[in-house]
Design a protein around this motif. Structure first.
Motif, mmCIF file in Angstrom:
data_model
loop_
_atom_site.group_PDB
_atom_site.id
_atom_site.type_symbol
_atom_site.label_atom_id
_atom_site.label_comp_id
_atom_site.label_asym_id
_atom_site.label_seq_id
_atom_site.Cartn_x
_atom_site.Cartn_y
_atom_site.Cartn_z
ATOM 1 N N GLU B 50 -0.761 -8.259 4.502
ATOM 2 C CA GLU B 50 -1.532 -7.366 3.622
ATOM 3 C C GLU B 50 -2.701 -6.691 4.341
ATOM 4 O O GLU B 50 -3.320 -5.793 3.797
ATOM 5 C CB GLU B 50 -2.012 -8.123 2.381
ATOM 6 N N SER B 51 -2.985 -7.110 5.566
ATOM 7 C CA SER B 51 -3.996 -6.423 6.355
ATOM 8 C C SER B 51 -3.496 -5.055 6.823
ATOM 9 O O SER B 51 -4.237 -4.321 7.463
ATOM 10 C CB SER B 51 -4.366 -7.269 7.568
ATOM 11 N N THR B 53 -0.533 -4.554 8.623
ATOM 12 C CA THR B 53 0.300 -4.611 9.819
ATOM 13 C C THR B 53 1.763 -4.646 9.404
ATOM 14 O O THR B 53 2.205 -5.557 8.709
ATOM 15 C CB THR B 53 -0.045 -5.843 10.671
ATOM 16 N N GLY B 66 -5.373 -11.176 9.096
ATOM 17 C CA GLY B 66 -5.882 -10.042 9.866
ATOM 18 C C GLY B 66 -6.091 -10.364 11.334
ATOM 19 O O GLY B 66 -6.902 -9.722 11.992
ATOM 20 N N VAL B 77 0.031 0.084 12.057
ATOM 21 C CA VAL B 77 -1.091 -0.527 11.333
ATOM 22 C C VAL B 77 -1.618 0.522 10.367
ATOM 23 O O VAL B 77 -1.999 1.608 10.784
ATOM 24 C CB VAL B 77 -2.213 -0.974 12.293
ATOM 25 N N VAL B 78 -1.590 0.208 9.084
ATOM 26 C CA VAL B 78 -2.067 1.163 8.075
ATOM 27 C C VAL B 78 -3.206 0.519 7.290
ATOM 28 O O VAL B 78 -3.438 -0.693 7.382
ATOM 29 C CB VAL B 78 -0.925 1.592 7.125
ATOM 30 N N GLY B 79 -3.912 1.314 6.514
ATOM 31 C CA GLY B 79 -5.018 0.807 5.707
ATOM 32 C C GLY B 79 -4.508 -0.006 4.524
ATOM 33 O O GLY B 79 -3.325 0.025 4.176
ATOM 34 N N VAL B 80 -5.426 -0.744 3.919
ATOM 35 C CA VAL B 80 -5.046 -1.617 2.805
ATOM 36 C C VAL B 80 -4.571 -0.825 1.572
ATOM 37 O O VAL B 80 -3.575 -1.197 0.954
ATOM 38 C CB VAL B 80 -6.204 -2.588 2.471
ATOM 39 N N PRO B 81 -5.248 0.287 1.205
ATOM 40 C CA PRO B 81 -4.710 1.053 0.069
ATOM 41 C C PRO B 81 -3.271 1.518 0.316
ATOM 42 O O PRO B 81 -2.445 1.496 -0.586
ATOM 43 C CB PRO B 81 -5.666 2.250 -0.034
ATOM 44 N N PHE B 84 -0.513 -1.402 0.036
ATOM 45 C CA PHE B 84 -0.188 -1.776 -1.345
ATOM 46 C C PHE B 84 0.479 -0.640 -2.117
ATOM 47 O O PHE B 84 1.385 -0.887 -2.905
ATOM 48 C CB PHE B 84 -1.439 -2.280 -2.078
ATOM 49 N N GLY B 128 -5.805 -12.215 -4.523
ATOM 50 C CA GLY B 128 -5.534 -11.437 -3.314
ATOM 51 C C GLY B 128 -4.379 -10.482 -3.546
ATOM 52 O O GLY B 128 -4.368 -9.735 -4.527
ATOM 53 N N GLY B 129 -3.384 -10.547 -2.689
ATOM 54 C CA GLY B 129 -2.247 -9.643 -2.826
ATOM 55 C C GLY B 129 -1.171 -10.146 -3.775
ATOM 56 O O GLY B 129 -0.253 -9.412 -4.135
#
Lengths: 269, 254
Positions: B50-51, B53, B66, B77-81, B84, B128-129
């Motif tokens: 969920e970080s 990756t 992470g 590697v992408v951002g958290v928004p 999800f 969390g996720g």
């Protein structure tokens, strides 16, 4: 245009008692030095926002800086509980702590909405869980399909604080590796402070780097080592041993107080 | 080669992943099992943390979601928004892999509090996720040690939805994934009954009696007529599992 300031000046100017403050970081690039400066300047009554409050939020909460926590996962990653957070929630010590509890997906959507200056974020989430009773979730109907979706109120912190690898002298910030929700947190905030490992004459391009232009930031401060015990990709590794040691330090009020006095309040800046 | 019940649990969980599966991995036991699958029968299993990756291929077992090694070895590697919204919510993940503190008979999970929310006996880290992983992955696997404290009649808090109140719940809630397809424990493996969607004992691990699994469950545990025994961990599986180490453990071992 971002002003280049000292960390002490940055916190003094940007963070006031009662503010809503987001110190973001996702395992990587956690702004510990900025958190310590908030403790040293004895800010009180803060609403702290973060997806993954970990050791630095445990320290801020235990030091009595926080009145409210907006979060989605609070723990010491790979180790266990946050004992100062638990004591605040379970026993109201040193201050009672009000919780607004989300999921990661919900908070990410709420930050993205804040960054876009929209009043709410929308997602398929929270349905059937007990979380909506403890958070800012409402249900909306899609005007096009009629689908029922979750709406989360946009996060709009007074201050967004993140740590990055480096900035140039105009305050343009470059960060790479796991970037979490830092860009959204900074852009959603009314004021922002970025601490960096170093300030350089010129930013060399790095593949996949996030650039936060200086004109979109309030202040930039050099804080070498400022993410420790978290890590900075390309600079230093995560101090996993510290996270393990924190478990014992934070279990006990006195040991915690002693640690804060020695390593934060009386530490050289 | 003899093995512990915890090793059996990790091996049984890893076997549930197929080569090429796209897997959203929680930290701890789920991460261990997913990396074991990658090290044995499922080398092309795509691990997503969920970080942000995507396609992480860590040599060392990550300590947190992470870790730097996840980013260094990832395809992207992408951002958290983004992780999800674009990847999980959009239905691109085959398998979600979760731990929890409690499950009920319908595979609903608690990872938030033990006791009353406002005056908890134990404040756990929180969702969390997990809530959206359980909602949106095509299927979700859960790893959880079995005891009357963890397999409960009634959850203290419903953090993530398995089958809600039973048949029809997921559809009414608009949850798109199939839900929990297995709960892997230190005693055996539970699967939802096709009719009632109640978690039912489908397998016991070698040396575990049915009555032991029943006694470790806080609701009257149904047992499948065609109850099987899990295959013992093979030498290859155990060797691969014991070779999984965090970077710190590797350093200490020299």
């Amino acid at each position: 245009m971002a002003r280049i300031v000292t960390l002490e000046e940055g916190i003094a100017e940007l963070v006031s008692d009662g503010d809503t403050v987001a110190l973001e970081g996702f395992t990587h690039l956690i702004p510990h030095a900025a958190g310590h400066e908030i403790i040293r300047q004895r800010r009180r009554g803060l609403t702290l926002i973060r997806l993954t409050p970990d050791v630095i939020y445990d320290q801020l909460i235990g030091a009595g800086c926080a009145a409210r926590l907006v979060f989605s996962w609070g723990g010491n990653p790979g180790v266990g509980s946050l004992h100062r957070l638990r004591e605040a929630v379970e026993h109201g010590w040193p201050e009672p702590l009000e919780l607004e509890e989300h999921s990661h997906a919900g908070m990410a959507a709420a930050y993205a909405a804040g960054a876009a200056d929209l009043p709410f974020g929308v997602l398929r989430g929270y349905a059937g869980t007990d979380l909506p009773a403890h958070t800012m979730v409402r249900w909306i109907e899609c005007p096009f399909t009629g689908e029922r979706l979750a709406a989360v109120r946009a996060l709009r912190p007074d201050v967004g604080i993140v740590h990055a690898q480096r900035a140039d002298r105009e305050g343009n910030v470059q960060l790479w590796g796991i970037s979490g929700v830092q860009k959204e947190a900074v852009l959603a905030s009314a004021r922002s402070l970025v601490t960096v490992e170093e300030i350089v004459d010129e930013l060399e391009p790095v593949p996949g780097a996030v650039i936060l232009p200086g004109w979109a930031l309030t202040a930039v401060a050099a804080a070498p080592g400022g993410a420790h015990p978290s890590y900075v990709h390309g600079y230093y590794e995560r101090d996993n041993g510290f996270y393990v040691r924190w478990d014992a330090i934070s279990r006990d009020r006195e040991a915690f107080g002693e640690w804060i006095r020695e390593h934060v309040l009386e530490a050289a800046r | 080669m003899s093995h512990t019940s915890e090793e059996m649990m990790a091996v049984a969980a890893a076997r549930r992943l197929h080569d090429g599966d796209v897997c959203f991995v929680g930290i701890g036991l789920p991460s261990k099992a997913a990396n074991l699958a990658r090290a044995t029968h499922a080398p092309r299993c795509v691990l997503i943390y969920e970080s942000g990756t995507i396609g992480a291929k860590p040599l060392n077992l990550p300590l947190s979601i992470g870790d730097g090694e996840l980013a260094e070895t990832a395809d992207a590697v992408v951002g958290v928004p983004e992780i999800f919204a674009y990847w999980l919510q959009a239905g691109r993940i085959d398998v979600g892999f979760l731990g929890a503190a409690q499950t009920d008979r319908h595979g609903n999970l608690n990872s938030t509090v033990i006791g009353d929310y406002d005056h908890p006996r134990v404040r756990l880290p929180g969702g969390g996720g997990a809530p959206e992983i359980a909602a949106s992955c095509k299927q979700t696997l859960v790893i959880l040690k079995q005891s009357p404290r963890t397999f409960v009649e009634r959850l203290d808090f419903r953090t993530s939805v398995g089958f809600g109140d039973g048949p029809g719940s997921r559809e009414r809630l608009g949850l798109r994934g199939r839900g929990i397809t297995a709960v892997i424990t230190d005693l055996g493996e539970l699967e939802p009954d096709p009719e009632t969607l109640e978690l039912t004992l489908a397998r016991v691990h070698p040396g575990v009696g049915v009555e032991q699994a029943v006694a470790a469950t806080g609701w009257p545990l149904a047992v499948r007529d065609d109850l099987e025994e899990s295959a013992r961990p093979t030498g290859r599986e155990l060797k691969a599992l014991r070779a999984l180490r965090t970077a710190d453990e590797r350093e200490r071992a020299g």
